[in-house]
Write an enzyme that holds these catalytic residues in place. Structure first.
Site, PDB file in Angstrom:
ATOM      1  N   LYS A  67       0.850  -1.207   0.000  1.00 16.64           N
ATOM      2  CA  LYS A  67       0.000   0.000   0.000  1.00 16.64           C
ATOM      3  C   LYS A  67       0.876   1.245   0.000  1.00 16.64           C
ATOM      4  O   LYS A  67       1.889   1.305   0.713  1.00 16.64           O
ATOM      5  CB  LYS A  67      -0.897  -0.041   1.235  1.00 16.64           C
ATOM      6  CG  LYS A  67      -1.971   1.042   1.298  1.00 16.64           C
ATOM      7  CD  LYS A  67      -2.837   0.853   2.552  1.00 16.64           C
ATOM      8  CE  LYS A  67      -4.013   1.820   2.596  1.00 16.64           C
ATOM      9  NZ  LYS A  67      -4.883   1.593   3.779  1.00 16.64           N
ATOM     10  N   SER A 142      -9.894   1.332   2.560  1.00 18.04           N
ATOM     11  CA  SER A 142      -9.037   2.215   1.793  1.00 18.04           C
ATOM     12  C   SER A 142      -7.921   1.480   1.041  1.00 18.04           C
ATOM     13  O   SER A 142      -7.346   2.040   0.120  1.00 18.04           O
ATOM     14  CB  SER A 142      -8.416   3.260   2.718  1.00 18.04           C
ATOM     15  OG  SER A 142      -7.555   2.620   3.668  1.00 18.04           O
ATOM     16  N   SER A 166     -10.128  -1.243   6.721  1.00 18.27           N
ATOM     17  CA  SER A 166      -9.526  -1.056   5.391  1.00 18.27           C
ATOM     18  C   SER A 166      -8.728  -2.227   4.843  1.00 18.27           C
ATOM     19  O   SER A 166      -8.286  -2.176   3.701  1.00 18.27           O
ATOM     20  CB  SER A 166      -8.638   0.186   5.384  1.00 18.27           C
ATOM     21  OG  SER A 166      -9.444   1.318   5.230  1.00 18.27           O
TER      22      SER A 166
HETATM   23  N1  GLN Z   1     -13.471   3.399   5.995  1.00 18.68           N
HETATM   24  C1  GLN Z   1     -12.957   3.807   7.273  1.00 18.68           C
HETATM   25  C2  GLN Z   1     -12.572   5.265   7.215  1.00 18.68           C
HETATM   26  O1  GLN Z   1     -12.803   5.862   6.230  1.00 18.68           O
HETATM   27  C3  GLN Z   1     -11.795   2.962   7.654  1.00 18.68           C
HETATM   28  C4  GLN Z   1     -10.586   3.309   6.904  1.00 18.68           C
HETATM   29  C5  GLN Z   1      -9.385   2.510   7.316  1.00 18.68           C
HETATM   30  O2  GLN Z   1      -9.500   1.442   7.919  1.00 18.68           O
HETATM   31  N2  GLN Z   1      -8.231   3.038   6.986  1.00 18.68           N
HETATM   32  O3  GLN Z   1     -12.049   5.815   8.123  1.00 18.68           O
END
Ligand code: GLN
Length: 474
Positions: A67, A142, A166
């Site tokens: 990532k 994400s 995410s």
């Molecule tokens: N979708 C969640 C957010 O927008 C979790 C994102 C994540 O785990 N980085 O914060």
């Protein structure tokens, strides 16, 4: 090439160790595939020869996609943000270094929501990633690039981060395995921070055996991250073939309203499989879980507002001139460099932490977080694991939730409670609904990674999910 593609990472490693496959062959096959990626899963792909890897290294030269928010020395690390455009860190994240040390060289950097804020990878300054099962749909987020790369078979495996779902949610939406370990299992050193008390790195893989292998190579205490703990025992290759004596709790709060009927149907079918394998499956309660999302959307933005204060046009990446004085340079840089979702979070977090509101929002959210941990602790008195669907829906169409932040936030309804409690959870593919993958989440007490992996391994065999349909042709 197509035969190479059939191999899981563990099978490729075995073949290399036996001398039947060359690490160079696997490197060049995957490098070519990553370069030909059709899903905008990558923000950077290696174009040179890999560093020399010992054939008998534990990961034997099987490359890994990473990532974008992991710092990689001399290689763009932009966290999906324009404010870090062209930023090349002078060092690498501990997780990346450990993988390289175990023999997994860097194949590419993968697309993500800006600073990991999102559930669809549409909030990337570098364009959305597409879901390999249906390119009109999102891969989740994400860590959508890491998930799409593995699902499409342009990477043998990858790593991502999970702050509130995410890793698990994109794994579910892309039909692969994703695991968030116990908070502290993997060092956060060199991970571009979103919400430090929640951020955790973990693997995306085709199957559970690969997940154990990749996670096992990443974990460990790191003097450069004082919150890192490592794990009390090494990660072992999973071997369980049944679930005899395993008690699974199904929390009613996370398995009812808001879950799509097709997802629920797959979930129930997987619970039946668990019973057939010998588990007892019983309803339970996590009374505070419905408040997890509200608490998360105070706590995570609060931490983000502090973590993102460092992007001021002085130290990293983008600088906009403003009208000449320092303050204008700061504000012009942040105005130009951050996307709308990041600005929304900074404003939410700054407000929640402002004096006069601190107790009402941040303080209260911390109390909810404690209650959620207590709910899980109570559940472990009667159960080995908690099971839920990973995501309430299958992959949705690009753009479907972009104008509705609350609908976007609801994607992580089932994933966020585990993040707030800091406990490990895995998502394994458990079928298709309307032709799109669904995910089954299994969570356990802190440091129960080996037990979760074993149970997931037994379930995976019995489910027999076939992810090959999503793979990019050779
Ligand atoms: N979708 C969640 C957010 O927008 C979790 C994102 C994540 O785990 N980085 O914060």
């Amino acid at each position: 090439m197509s035969e190479l593609l059939e191999l899981t990472a563990a099978q490729a490693i075995e073949a290399i160790h036996r001398g039947e496959l060359d690490p160079e062959a696997i490197w060049s096959a995957y490098r070519e595939r990553a370069a030909a990626d059709e899903n905008n899963a990558y923000t950077w792909v290696a174009n040179a020869e890999p560093p020399a890897v010992e054939r008998d290294a534990p990961l034997a030269g099987v490359p890994v996609a990473v990532k974008d928010l992991f710092a990689t020395e001399g290689i763009p690390s932009q966290a999906g943000s324009k404010i870090l455009e062209h930023y090349r860190p002078p060092y690498s994240a501990t997780a990346v270094e450990r993988l390289a040390g175990a023999g997994a060289p860097l194949l590419g950097k993968t697309n993500q929501d800006e600073f990991a804020m999102g559930s669809s990878t549409e909030h990337s300054a570098y364009g959305p990633t597409l879901n390999p099962w249906d390119r009109a749909r999102v891969p989740g987020g994400s860590s959508g690039g890491s998930a799409a790369a593995v699902a499409a078979g342009t990477a043998p495996w990858s790593i991502g981060t999970d702050t509130g779902g995410s890793i698990r949610q994109p794994a579910a939406l892309c039909g692969i395995v994703g695991m968030k370990p116990t908070y502290g299992a993997v060092s956060r050193f060199g991970m571009i921070a979103f919400a430090s008390s929640l951020d955790q790195a973990g693997p995306f893989t085709r199957d559970v055996t690969d997940a154990a292998l990749l996670l096992g190579a990443m974990v460990g205490k790191d003097p450069r991250d004082s919150t890192s703990l490592g794990l009390p025992e090494p990660i072992a290759a999973p071997t369980a073939t049944d679930l005899q004596g395993i008690r699974i709790g199904v929390p009613e709060e996370l398995t009812g309203e808001g879950i799509e009927p097709g997802v629920l149907e797959r979930f129930e079918a997987t619970l039946d499989i668990a019973r057939e394998l010998g588990a007892t499956v019983e309803p339970t309660k996590l009374p505070h879980a419905p408040h997890a999302l509200a608490a998360y959307y105070i706590l995570a933005p609060a931490e983000a507002s502090s973590n993102l204060a460092r992007y001021d046009g002085v130290r990293y990446g983008l600088r906009a001139d403003g009208d000449g004085d320092l303050l204008h340079m700061y504000t012009a840089t942040r105005e130009a460099g951050f996307g709308a979702e990041v600005k929304r979070r900074i404003m939410l977090g700054t407000y929640a932490l402002s004096s006069g509101y601190y107790d009402a929002y941040y303080g209260r959210a911390q109390k909810v977080r404690t209650r959620i941990s207590e709910d899980f602790r109570a559940a472990w008195e009667s159960f080995d694991f908690i099971a839920t669907p990973t995501s309430p829906t299958v992959a949705f169409e690009l753009g479907a939730k972009l104008d509705d932040p609350l609908a976007m936030y609801l994607n992580d309804f089932c994933a966020v409670p585990m993040s707030l409690a800091g406990i490990p959870a895995i998502s394994i593919p458990n079928g298709l609904a309307d032709g799109l993958p669904t995910g089954f989440q299994l969570a356990g007490p802190a440091f129960s990674e080996n037990r979760i992996l074993d149970a997931a391994f037994a379930l995976e065999r019995a489910i027999g999910f076939d992810g090959s349909k999503a793979r990019q042709p050779a």
